[in-house]
Design a protein around this motif. Structure first.
Motif, mmCIF file in Angstrom:
data_model
loop_
_atom_site.group_PDB
_atom_site.id
_atom_site.type_symbol
_atom_site.label_atom_id
_atom_site.label_comp_id
_atom_site.label_asym_id
_atom_site.label_seq_id
_atom_site.Cartn_x
_atom_site.Cartn_y
_atom_site.Cartn_z
ATOM 1 N N GLY A 138 0.835 -1.194 0.000
ATOM 2 C CA GLY A 138 0.000 0.000 0.000
ATOM 3 C C GLY A 138 0.872 1.245 0.000
ATOM 4 N N ARG A 139 0.221 2.387 -0.047
ATOM 5 C CA ARG A 139 0.970 3.644 -0.079
ATOM 6 C C ARG A 139 1.895 3.770 1.135
ATOM 7 N NH1 ARG A 139 3.376 7.195 -3.215
ATOM 8 N NH2 ARG A 139 3.318 9.330 -2.427
ATOM 9 N N TYR A 140 1.387 3.406 2.333
ATOM 10 C CA TYR A 140 2.195 3.506 3.545
ATOM 11 C C TYR A 140 2.173 2.203 4.364
ATOM 12 C CZ TYR A 140 1.893 8.484 2.484
ATOM 13 O OH TYR A 140 1.959 9.706 1.854
ATOM 14 N N THR A 141 1.709 1.126 3.746
ATOM 15 C CA THR A 141 1.581 -0.133 4.487
ATOM 16 C C THR A 141 2.036 -1.316 3.652
ATOM 17 O OG1 THR A 141 -0.693 -0.401 3.714
ATOM 18 C CG2 THR A 141 -0.388 0.666 5.862
ATOM 19 N N LEU A 142 2.242 -2.420 4.339
ATOM 20 C CA LEU A 142 2.533 -3.704 3.705
ATOM 21 C C LEU A 142 1.607 -4.719 4.368
ATOM 22 C CD1 LEU A 142 4.432 -5.060 1.673
ATOM 23 C CD2 LEU A 142 6.007 -5.503 3.545
ATOM 24 N N THR A 143 0.725 -5.360 3.575
ATOM 25 C CA THR A 143 -0.335 -6.192 4.142
ATOM 26 C C THR A 143 -0.400 -7.540 3.439
ATOM 27 O OG1 THR A 143 -1.630 -4.196 4.612
ATOM 28 C CG2 THR A 143 -2.795 -6.297 4.704
ATOM 29 N N VAL A 144 -0.577 -8.606 4.244
ATOM 30 C CA VAL A 144 -0.783 -9.951 3.707
ATOM 31 C C VAL A 144 -2.265 -10.301 3.854
ATOM 32 C CG1 VAL A 144 -0.162 -12.387 3.862
ATOM 33 C CG2 VAL A 144 1.551 -10.628 4.359
ATOM 34 N N HIS A 145 -2.919 -10.613 2.725
ATOM 35 C CA HIS A 145 -4.322 -11.004 2.711
ATOM 36 C C HIS A 145 -4.453 -12.483 2.365
ATOM 37 C CE1 HIS A 145 -6.173 -6.901 2.654
ATOM 38 N NE2 HIS A 145 -5.050 -6.567 2.033
ATOM 39 N N HIS A 146 -5.438 -13.147 2.958
ATOM 40 C CA HIS A 146 -5.892 -14.414 2.402
ATOM 41 C C HIS A 146 -6.534 -14.095 1.057
ATOM 42 C CE1 HIS A 146 -8.325 -18.059 1.882
ATOM 43 N NE2 HIS A 146 -7.421 -18.650 2.666
ATOM 44 N N LYS A 147 -6.611 -15.062 0.164
ATOM 45 C CA LYS A 147 -7.163 -14.778 -1.162
ATOM 46 C C LYS A 147 -8.630 -14.361 -1.112
ATOM 47 C CE LYS A 147 -6.084 -18.712 -2.975
ATOM 48 N NZ LYS A 147 -5.954 -19.827 -3.943
ATOM 49 N N ASP A 148 -9.303 -14.609 0.027
ATOM 50 C CA ASP A 148 -10.679 -14.137 0.163
ATOM 51 C C ASP A 148 -10.751 -12.714 0.702
ATOM 52 O OD1 ASP A 148 -10.051 -14.373 2.841
ATOM 53 O OD2 ASP A 148 -11.405 -16.036 3.246
ATOM 54 N N GLY A 149 -9.584 -12.105 0.973
ATOM 55 C CA GLY A 149 -9.546 -10.720 1.413
ATOM 56 C C GLY A 149 -9.233 -10.531 2.881
ATOM 57 N N LYS A 150 -9.324 -11.580 3.700
ATOM 58 C CA LYS A 150 -9.058 -11.456 5.126
ATOM 59 C C LYS A 150 -7.609 -11.024 5.370
ATOM 60 C CE LYS A 150 -8.970 -14.153 9.414
ATOM 61 N NZ LYS A 150 -9.169 -15.512 10.005
ATOM 62 N N ILE A 151 -7.441 -10.034 6.263
ATOM 63 C CA ILE A 151 -6.100 -9.541 6.586
ATOM 64 C C ILE A 151 -5.420 -10.510 7.554
ATOM 65 C CG2 ILE A 151 -4.772 -7.706 7.692
ATOM 66 C CD1 ILE A 151 -6.820 -5.717 6.669
ATOM 67 N N LEU A 152 -4.228 -10.986 7.178
ATOM 68 C CA LEU A 152 -3.471 -11.918 8.009
ATOM 69 C C LEU A 152 -2.343 -11.231 8.759
ATOM 70 C CD1 LEU A 152 -3.220 -14.864 5.440
ATOM 71 C CD2 LEU A 152 -4.922 -14.538 7.240
ATOM 72 N N GLN A 153 -1.687 -10.271 8.107
ATOM 73 C CA GLN A 153 -0.592 -9.521 8.723
ATOM 74 C C GLN A 153 -0.560 -8.140 8.101
ATOM 75 O OE1 GLN A 153 2.417 -12.738 7.668
ATOM 76 N NE2 GLN A 153 3.389 -11.876 9.470
ATOM 77 N N THR A 154 -0.026 -7.177 8.853
ATOM 78 C CA THR A 154 0.173 -5.848 8.273
ATOM 79 C C THR A 154 1.275 -5.136 9.040
ATOM 80 O OG1 THR A 154 -0.933 -3.804 7.551
ATOM 81 C CG2 THR A 154 -1.542 -4.667 9.724
ATOM 82 N N THR A 155 1.970 -4.235 8.364
ATOM 83 C CA THR A 155 3.005 -3.421 8.981
ATOM 84 C C THR A 155 3.127 -2.141 8.174
ATOM 85 O OG1 THR A 155 5.266 -3.436 9.853
ATOM 86 C CG2 THR A 155 4.954 -4.317 7.651
ATOM 87 N N SER A 156 3.813 -1.169 8.737
ATOM 88 C CA SER A 156 4.015 0.094 8.015
ATOM 89 C C SER A 156 5.162 -0.056 7.025
ATOM 90 C CB SER A 156 4.306 1.227 8.995
ATOM 91 O OG SER A 156 5.492 0.952 9.741
ATOM 92 N N ASP A 157 5.064 0.684 5.940
ATOM 93 C CA ASP A 157 6.116 0.711 4.922
ATOM 94 C C ASP A 157 6.140 2.122 4.339
ATOM 95 O OD1 ASP A 157 8.088 -0.743 3.152
ATOM 96 O OD2 ASP A 157 6.689 -0.017 1.621
ATOM 97 N N PRO A 158 7.292 2.763 4.330
ATOM 98 C CA PRO A 158 7.320 4.184 3.936
ATOM 99 C C PRO A 158 6.905 4.416 2.495
ATOM 100 C CG PRO A 158 9.548 3.294 4.106
ATOM 101 C CD PRO A 158 8.635 2.251 4.659
ATOM 102 N N GLY A 159 6.218 5.531 2.267
ATOM 103 C CA GLY A 159 5.886 5.964 0.911
ATOM 104 C C GLY A 159 7.070 6.689 0.296
ATOM 105 N N GLY A 160 6.920 7.087 -0.942
ATOM 106 C CA GLY A 160 8.017 7.773 -1.617
ATOM 107 C C GLY A 160 7.539 8.477 -2.866
ATOM 108 N N LYS A 161 8.508 8.968 -3.657
ATOM 109 C CA LYS A 161 8.167 9.709 -4.873
ATOM 110 C C LYS A 161 7.718 8.785 -5.989
ATOM 111 C CE LYS A 161 12.185 11.673 -5.225
ATOM 112 N NZ LYS A 161 13.287 12.516 -5.761
ATOM 113 N N TYR A 162 8.150 7.522 -5.946
ATOM 114 C CA TYR A 162 7.904 6.619 -7.069
ATOM 115 C C TYR A 162 6.927 5.516 -6.689
ATOM 116 C CZ TYR A 162 12.268 8.964 -8.209
ATOM 117 O OH TYR A 162 13.226 9.913 -8.418
ATOM 118 N N GLN A 163 6.260 4.974 -7.708
ATOM 119 C CA GLN A 163 5.328 3.883 -7.484
ATOM 120 C C GLN A 163 6.061 2.663 -6.946
ATOM 121 O OE1 GLN A 163 3.406 2.462 -11.008
ATOM 122 N NE2 GLN A 163 2.074 1.034 -9.921
#
Length: 512
Positions: free
Chosen positions: A374-399
């Motif tokens: 994500g823009r400011y996050t890193l998330t692990v989803h089950h394929k049905d959409g359920k969130i399994l893990q998440t943590t912050s991840d810095p944004g930046g100038k580039y995609q």
């Protein structure tokens, strides 16, 4: 069967209705007629009428009467028509299998080529090691020879000094011995008159010898010879440095170059590339001016266009991009503006979608889970959409781009490359701004080799970094000298070729 067996055959009760034909009559009309008659199957309802119809609902052979009675609402066809229809369906399956079989042929051919290349590289690398060994041995022998010569020179110089000192000491000692001998003879054998006449001269000679002769001293610096060497650890390091390291390196040989047609106005460019296990290549096309034009092209192994997945949020002009393939063979992509992960079949049919906050990129790990940058996050989803893990991840100038390796390490790029372990704990960062070693200028797509090495695109410097699993630069795998220009993303296809997507629409395959 022989004549005796045929005679016995008809005597048995169960065989009495059998009709035997000589082998030479198998092509006769009588044999064909008899065979056809015996192949007629009677309908179950009266065991009398022959079956003429096939009911596709009940999967049964029936007669015409049954078709208008028990099966009147069913899809029934004459046997020949039903057989033709099933043959056509079977033909489609066979063609699909034949196409898959061709992929195996391609893989086997590529494997044979790679085996040949591996053996050639083995011989080449061993030859290089042996040459380096010969060079190291030659240098070591030369150095040893120089040291031995230096030891001889220094030892000879010392011996010369010592020999001179020894000769001088011997000469002066002989002079003293002569004085002592004369004096002893005078003392022991001289008469009184001789003693009195010669003692004064003898004493004067003795005093002169004592005053003129100085006992030589051994120079302390000449008494030792020392060989000063580095410690063994440093010697091993230097030897290892001389031999170097064995690292994977792209041959730089361009296997294929394909130009994807893009519009200049509005300006389109390639943003992503990924490859499927069946040899398909998926290309993500991006347009900043009109995001409704964002789409995914699906190409087969011959790079013939098989289909296109358009932007599902084109009406709202939402950003749509990023490509991954899950363990069901479905295409996983994202829409950042609508906060969605969207899953399609390879035919472009939507399977499902679910919410994920500001997704910029998506990957699939070995468990089949979707890992979303994500823009400011890193998330692990089950394929049905359920969130399994998440943590912050810095944004930046580039995609952001994201990739998961065989150990489920998560590689994310933005302003630099960050590598997380499977629990989303940060392991290390790689690449500061610049054009030197371990420096990047807009890091984008990544992929991984089986040994854990990471291939990183360096868009602004027109090169690919080969980074070790612990975050050290091994080498620049490809660069501008190999014809690389503005690489956006990389993947390794089913034949082991390195696929590089360049911004202006060129897809290149290189030998690894």
């Amino acid at each position: 069967m022989c004549g005796d067996c045929s005679s016995e055959h008809v005597l048995h009760k169960l065989n009495r209705d059998h009709k035997l034909f000589p082998v030479d009559q198998f092509d006769s009309d009588e044999y064909a007629k008899e065979l056809h008659a015996r192949q007629n199957v009677l309908c179950d309802h009266n065991n009398k009428d022959p079956v003429e119809i096939f009911c596709s609902v009940c999967k049964k052979y029936i007669c015409a009467t049954c078709m208008f009675l028990e099966h009147k609402e069913h899809d029934c066809l004459r046997l020949k028509s039903a057989a033709v229809k099933r043959k056509e369906k079977l033909e489609l399956h066979v063609r699909s299998i034949e196409k898959r079989s061709l992929l195996y042929d391609q893989i086997k051919t590529a494997a044979v080529d790679q085996k040949t290349a591996v053996e050639q590289e083995r011989m080449k690398s061993k030859s290089q090691v042996n040459k380096q060994l010969e060079l190291v041995i030659k240098m070591a022998r030369q150095r040893a020879g120089d040291l031995l010569e230096e030891i001889d020179t220094m030892s000879n110089a010392k011996l010369e000094v010592l020999n001179t000192l020894f000769a001088t000491a011997t000469t002066e000692q002989n002079q003293l011995n002569d004085v002592v001998d004369f004096s002893r003879k005078l003392i022991n054998h001289g008469n009184d008159k001789d003693v009195l006449q010669m003692v004064a001269a003898c004493e004067q000679s003795n005093e002169g010898a004592l005053q003129s002769l100085d006992i030589p001293k051994l120079p302390a610096a000449l008494t030792q010879l020392q060989l000063i060497t580095q410690d063994m650890e440093e010697c091993v390091t230097n030897i290892n440095s001389c031999f170097g390291d064995v690292v994977p390196a792209a041959s730089g040989r361009l296997v294929r170059s394909i130009k994807v047609e893009l519009t200049m106005s509005p300006k389109e460019f390639i943003n992503h590339v990924t490859t499927g296990a069946n040899g398909d290549t998926l290309i993500g096309i991006w347009c900043n001016e009109d995001k409704s034009r964002n789409r995914i092209h699906i190409y087969d192994t011959t790079f013939a266009l098989q289909g296109t997945i358009p932007n599902p949020r084109a009406v709202k002009n939402n950003a749509f991009g990023g490509i991954a393939i899950d363990d069901d063979g479905n295409i996983v992509t994202s829409c950042q503006t609508s906060n969605e992960i969207i899953v399609y079949t390879k035919r472009g049919n939507k399977v499902r979608n679910f919410r994920s906050k500001s997704p910029e990129a998506v990957a699939v790990n070995s468990k089949g889970h979707y890992v979303v940058a994500g823009r400011y996050t890193l998330t692990v989803h089950h394929k049905d959409g359920k969130i399994l893990q998440t943590t912050s991840d810095p944004g930046g100038k580039y995609q952001k781009y994201i990739h998961c390796n065989v150990n489920d390490d998560v590689i994310v790029t933005g302003d630099r490359m960050r590598v997380y372990d499977s629990t989303l704990q940060l392991k290390y960062r790689y690449g500061t701004q610049g054009d030197g070693d371990e420096q990047v200028n807009i890091p984008l797509g990544t992929c991984c080799l089986d040994n854990g090495d990471i291939i990183l695109t360096d868009f602004g410097n027109n090169r690919l970094h080969l980074v070790s699993p612990d975050g050290k630069l091994k080498c620049f795998l490809l660069s501008k000298e190999n014809g690389l220009h503005q690489p956006k993303d990389v993947a390794i296809n089913h034949l082991g070729k390195l696929v590089v997507a360049e911004k202006e629409g060129v897809i290149k395959s290189f030998e690894l």
